[in-house]
Design an enzyme around this catalytic site. Sequence first.
Site, PDB file in Angstrom:
ATOM      1  N   SER A 124       0.835  -1.202   0.000  1.00 60.87           N
ATOM      2  CA  SER A 124       0.000   0.000   0.000  1.00 60.87           C
ATOM      3  C   SER A 124       0.868   1.249   0.000  1.00 60.87           C
ATOM      4  O   SER A 124       1.979   1.252   0.557  1.00 60.87           O
ATOM      5  CB  SER A 124      -0.855  -0.027   1.280  1.00 60.87           C
ATOM      6  OG  SER A 124      -1.430   1.220   1.524  1.00 60.87           O
ATOM      7  N   TYR A 149      -2.136  -1.490  10.867  1.00 60.69           N
ATOM      8  CA  TYR A 149      -2.371  -2.018   9.519  1.00 60.69           C
ATOM      9  C   TYR A 149      -1.197  -1.674   8.603  1.00 60.69           C
ATOM     10  O   TYR A 149      -0.629  -2.542   7.933  1.00 60.69           O
ATOM     11  CB  TYR A 149      -3.678  -1.462   8.938  1.00 60.69           C
ATOM     12  CG  TYR A 149      -3.757  -1.654   7.440  1.00 60.69           C
ATOM     13  CD1 TYR A 149      -4.020  -2.901   6.902  1.00 60.69           C
ATOM     14  CD2 TYR A 149      -3.509  -0.592   6.562  1.00 60.69           C
ATOM     15  CE1 TYR A 149      -4.050  -3.096   5.521  1.00 60.69           C
ATOM     16  CE2 TYR A 149      -3.532  -0.767   5.192  1.00 60.69           C
ATOM     17  CZ  TYR A 149      -3.810  -2.020   4.671  1.00 60.69           C
ATOM     18  OH  TYR A 149      -3.815  -2.208   3.304  1.00 60.69           O
ATOM     19  N   LYS A 153       1.992  -3.946   6.519  1.00 63.10           N
ATOM     20  CA  LYS A 153       2.392  -3.889   5.104  1.00 63.10           C
ATOM     21  C   LYS A 153       3.896  -3.653   5.002  1.00 63.10           C
ATOM     22  O   LYS A 153       4.589  -4.283   4.206  1.00 63.10           O
ATOM     23  CB  LYS A 153       1.614  -2.784   4.368  1.00 63.10           C
ATOM     24  CG  LYS A 153       0.138  -3.099   4.213  1.00 63.10           C
ATOM     25  CD  LYS A 153      -0.088  -4.331   3.355  1.00 63.10           C
ATOM     26  CE  LYS A 153      -1.495  -4.868   3.439  1.00 63.10           C
ATOM     27  NZ  LYS A 153      -1.684  -6.157   2.780  1.00 63.10           N
TER      28      LYS A 153
HETATM   29  P1  NAD Z   1     -10.982  -7.239   0.986  1.00 55.29           P
HETATM   30  O1  NAD Z   1     -11.213  -7.252   2.455  1.00 55.29           O
HETATM   31  O2  NAD Z   1     -12.115  -6.924   0.099  1.00 55.29           O
HETATM   32  O3  NAD Z   1     -10.375  -8.655   0.528  1.00 55.29           O
HETATM   33  C1  NAD Z   1      -9.558  -9.428   1.352  1.00 55.29           C
HETATM   34  C2  NAD Z   1     -10.102 -10.848   1.358  1.00 55.29           C
HETATM   35  O4  NAD Z   1      -9.259 -11.664   2.180  1.00 55.29           O
HETATM   36  C3  NAD Z   1     -11.516 -10.958   1.944  1.00 55.29           C
HETATM   37  O5  NAD Z   1     -12.335 -11.662   1.030  1.00 55.29           O
HETATM   38  C4  NAD Z   1     -11.333 -11.726   3.248  1.00 55.29           C
HETATM   39  O6  NAD Z   1     -12.445 -12.565   3.516  1.00 55.29           O
HETATM   40  C5  NAD Z   1     -10.068 -12.515   2.980  1.00 55.29           C
HETATM   41  N1  NAD Z   1      -9.254 -12.840   4.167  1.00 55.29           N
HETATM   42  C6  NAD Z   1      -8.770 -11.999   5.119  1.00 55.29           C
HETATM   43  N2  NAD Z   1      -8.064 -12.685   6.047  1.00 55.29           N
HETATM   44  C7  NAD Z   1      -8.082 -13.988   5.654  1.00 55.29           C
HETATM   45  C8  NAD Z   1      -7.530 -15.188   6.181  1.00 55.29           C
HETATM   46  N3  NAD Z   1      -6.837 -15.189   7.319  1.00 55.29           N
HETATM   47  N4  NAD Z   1      -7.746 -16.346   5.525  1.00 55.29           N
HETATM   48  C9  NAD Z   1      -8.463 -16.371   4.368  1.00 55.29           C
HETATM   49  N5  NAD Z   1      -9.008 -15.261   3.825  1.00 55.29           N
HETATM   50  C10 NAD Z   1      -8.826 -14.092   4.459  1.00 55.29           C
HETATM   51  O7  NAD Z   1      -9.744  -6.257   0.721  1.00 55.29           O
HETATM   52  P2  NAD Z   1      -9.224  -5.617  -0.649  1.00 55.29           P
HETATM   53  O8  NAD Z   1      -9.626  -4.203  -0.666  1.00 55.29           O
HETATM   54  O9  NAD Z   1      -9.555  -6.487  -1.786  1.00 55.29           O
HETATM   55  O10 NAD Z   1      -7.662  -5.640  -0.368  1.00 55.29           O
HETATM   56  C11 NAD Z   1      -6.852  -6.708  -0.830  1.00 55.29           C
HETATM   57  C12 NAD Z   1      -5.433  -6.460  -0.373  1.00 55.29           C
HETATM   58  O11 NAD Z   1      -4.978  -5.205  -0.865  1.00 55.29           O
HETATM   59  C13 NAD Z   1      -5.257  -6.412   1.143  1.00 55.29           C
HETATM   60  O12 NAD Z   1      -4.033  -7.033   1.457  1.00 55.29           O
HETATM   61  C14 NAD Z   1      -5.196  -4.933   1.430  1.00 55.29           C
HETATM   62  O13 NAD Z   1      -4.458  -4.663   2.594  1.00 55.29           O
HETATM   63  C15 NAD Z   1      -4.473  -4.419   0.205  1.00 55.29           C
HETATM   64  N6  NAD Z   1      -4.746  -3.006  -0.094  1.00 55.29           N
HETATM   65  C16 NAD Z   1      -6.046  -2.596  -0.211  1.00 55.29           C
HETATM   66  C17 NAD Z   1      -6.309  -1.258  -0.473  1.00 55.29           C
HETATM   67  C18 NAD Z   1      -7.724  -0.737  -0.571  1.00 55.29           C
HETATM   68  O14 NAD Z   1      -7.925   0.449  -0.409  1.00 55.29           O
HETATM   69  N7  NAD Z   1      -8.711  -1.592  -0.838  1.00 55.29           N
HETATM   70  C19 NAD Z   1      -5.241  -0.357  -0.646  1.00 55.29           C
HETATM   71  C20 NAD Z   1      -3.938  -0.833  -0.531  1.00 55.29           C
HETATM   72  C21 NAD Z   1      -3.695  -2.162  -0.260  1.00 55.29           C
HETATM   73  C1  WQD Z   2      -9.422   9.627   0.845  1.00 52.81           C
HETATM   74  C2  WQD Z   2      -9.618  11.107   1.123  1.00 52.81           C
HETATM   75  C3  WQD Z   2     -10.108  11.617   3.428  1.00 52.81           C
HETATM   76  C4  WQD Z   2     -13.963   9.659   3.626  1.00 52.81           C
HETATM   77  C5  WQD Z   2      -6.912   4.634   3.038  1.00 52.81           C
HETATM   78  C6  WQD Z   2      -5.927   3.880   3.904  1.00 52.81           C
HETATM   79  C7  WQD Z   2      -4.726   3.475   3.105  1.00 52.81           C
HETATM   80  C8  WQD Z   2      -5.131   2.696   1.853  1.00 52.81           C
HETATM   81  C9  WQD Z   2      -6.198   3.416   1.083  1.00 52.81           C
HETATM   82  C10 WQD Z   2      -5.046   0.330   2.276  1.00 52.81           C
HETATM   83  C11 WQD Z   2      -8.945  11.560   2.425  1.00 52.81           C
HETATM   84  C12 WQD Z   2     -11.261  11.979   2.536  1.00 52.81           C
HETATM   85  C13 WQD Z   2     -12.759  10.142   3.168  1.00 52.81           C
HETATM   86  C14 WQD Z   2     -14.983  10.586   3.992  1.00 52.81           C
HETATM   87  C15 WQD Z   2     -13.541  12.398   3.365  1.00 52.81           C
HETATM   88  N1  WQD Z   2      -5.695   1.426   2.184  1.00 52.81           N
HETATM   89  N2  WQD Z   2     -12.552  11.492   3.036  1.00 52.81           N
HETATM   90  N3  WQD Z   2     -14.729  11.918   3.833  1.00 52.81           N
HETATM   91  O1  WQD Z   2      -7.202   7.776   3.733  1.00 52.81           O
HETATM   92  O2  WQD Z   2      -6.162   7.977   1.437  1.00 52.81           O
HETATM   93  O3  WQD Z   2      -6.269   5.781   2.512  1.00 52.81           O
HETATM   94  O4  WQD Z   2      -7.275   3.788   1.954  1.00 52.81           O
HETATM   95  O5  WQD Z   2      -3.870   0.150   2.189  1.00 52.81           O
HETATM   96  O6  WQD Z   2      -3.912   2.718   3.925  1.00 52.81           O
HETATM   97  O7  WQD Z   2      -5.529   4.742   4.967  1.00 52.81           O
HETATM   98  O8  WQD Z   2      -8.364   6.831   1.696  1.00 52.81           O
HETATM   99  O9  WQD Z   2     -10.700   6.799   0.922  1.00 52.81           O
HETATM  100  O10 WQD Z   2     -10.245   6.899   3.403  1.00 52.81           O
HETATM  101  O11 WQD Z   2      -9.774   8.886   2.005  1.00 52.81           O
HETATM  102  O12 WQD Z   2     -13.369  13.615   3.261  1.00 52.81           O
HETATM  103  O13 WQD Z   2     -16.062  10.197   4.447  1.00 52.81           O
HETATM  104  O14 WQD Z   2     -11.019  11.351   1.301  1.00 52.81           O
HETATM  105  O15 WQD Z   2      -9.937  12.562   4.442  1.00 52.81           O
HETATM  106  O16 WQD Z   2      -8.460  12.858   2.200  1.00 52.81           O
HETATM  107  P1  WQD Z   2      -6.974   7.197   2.405  1.00 52.81           P
HETATM  108  P2  WQD Z   2      -9.841   7.282   2.022  1.00 52.81           P
END
Ligand code: NAD
Ligand code: WQD
Length: 338
Positions: A124, A149, A153
């Site tokens: 991330s 969290y 990562k």
């Molecule tokens: P998500 O929660 O939709 O998907 C994760 C899946 O993993 C879920 O279906 C959950 O049931 C499964 N899971 C969690 N722990 C498990 C375990 N112990 N055993 C088996 N299954 C398990 O999340 P996502 O948004 O698709 O994110 C996927 C990956 O990308 C994650 O590693 C997340 O940290 C990373 N990521 C997400 C974002 C975002 O904003 N969505 C941003 C950066 C990184």
């Molecule tokens: C985006 C912008 C908020 C909601 C998060 C995690 C990061 C990564 C991605 C996994 C910010 C603003 C949001 C609302 C708002 N995930 N906002 N009102 O904070 O960039 O990142 O998701 O790895 O680790 O921290 O994403 O979508 O929460 O916010 O004004 O109700 O929108 O303040 O500026 P963020 P976000």
Amino acid sequence: MMILVTGGLGYIGSHTVVELLGNGFEVVIVDDLSNSEKFILENIEEVSGKKFTFYPFDLKKKELLSQVFQAHNIGGCIHFAAHKSVGESQEMPLKYYENNLFTLIHLLQEFKDRELSNFIFSSSCTVYGQAEHMPIKEDTPLKVPKSAYGKTKQMGEEILKDFARAYDKKVSILRYFNPIGAHPSGKLGELPVGIPNNLVPYITQTAAGLREFLSIWGNDYPTPDGTAIRDYIYVVDLAKAHVAALKKLLACEENKVIDIFNLGTGRGVSVLEMVKIYEKANNVNVPYRICERRSGDITLAYADVRKAQKEMGWRSETTMEEALKTTWNWQSYLNTKD
Ligand code: NAD
Ligand code: WQD
């Protein structure tokens, strides 16, 4: 080739499975449904027109995981499974360290013991914190993330670097910026659990009348309109990047490979701009109120995406307007399911 996709019924995983199947890969999913639902399985099959194998269990159960490796000739893994709520991780850090790190270590042990390679990890942009210079390059210095969290990562990345070095493995670390949107079919997307924390799901629910108004967390940031800026990447483009990263690893003849790629659009968009684009794209009204800044938020983050383009021939293709339109299809689909 058979690819193990952990968390493959989740938001990014489900879109990636569709792309993998479309590119001729076979897929085994392990997902414990802790943050996903079974109907996604049928929807992936419907959207892709292909079948795959699914095991519903918690990856922390090492013996069950071992049986999957025993049963299938795994050629690589894309490891999505993790808990991802920043706020919850501050309340329950051990839950995050246990889930996000043990699952990774169990998988890597199987890879080591069975002499497998080609491992892709969901990281991330949170590992950069508030970077000093924009756009953020892959060699921008990392900062210790504020949330547990985020720390999982950063620790995951370190574990993988040691893994690749010590055991001669090929690893790709993908640092996602802000994933948004849903599948154009309206059958796959981000499942809302409670009150959304992320911007786009909150905007979508507000536009759908499920929330009264969007709280914009701060308009006193040093940005042109005062609201914070992020790099929002369309989830299908992101899914395609995983296939590109996998193909790159498979084609690489060396071992001890650590690829690190930023996955974003390279463009920063403010919160207010997102609201305006959403309203125009979907012909809806998104009422909002300006509120205090949210604790822990950064001002500005957008990616330098040239490395991904140069080294794996991938770039985002979808406009913000197109990406935001898809969230409306997904919300409409969810409404019909309720
Ligand atoms: P998500 O929660 O939709 O998907 C994760 C899946 O993993 C879920 O279906 C959950 O049931 C499964 N899971 C969690 N722990 C498990 C375990 N112990 N055993 C088996 N299954 C398990 O999340 P996502 O948004 O698709 O994110 C996927 C990956 O990308 C994650 O590693 C997340 O940290 C990373 N990521 C997400 C974002 C975002 O904003 N969505 C941003 C950066 C990184
Ligand atoms: C985006 C912008 C908020 C909601 C998060 C995690 C990061 C990564 C991605 C996994 C910010 C603003 C949001 C609302 C708002 N995930 N906002 N009102 O904070 O960039 O990142 O998701 O790895 O680790 O921290 O994403 O979508 O929460 O916010 O004004 O109700 O929108 O303040 O500026 P963020 P976000």
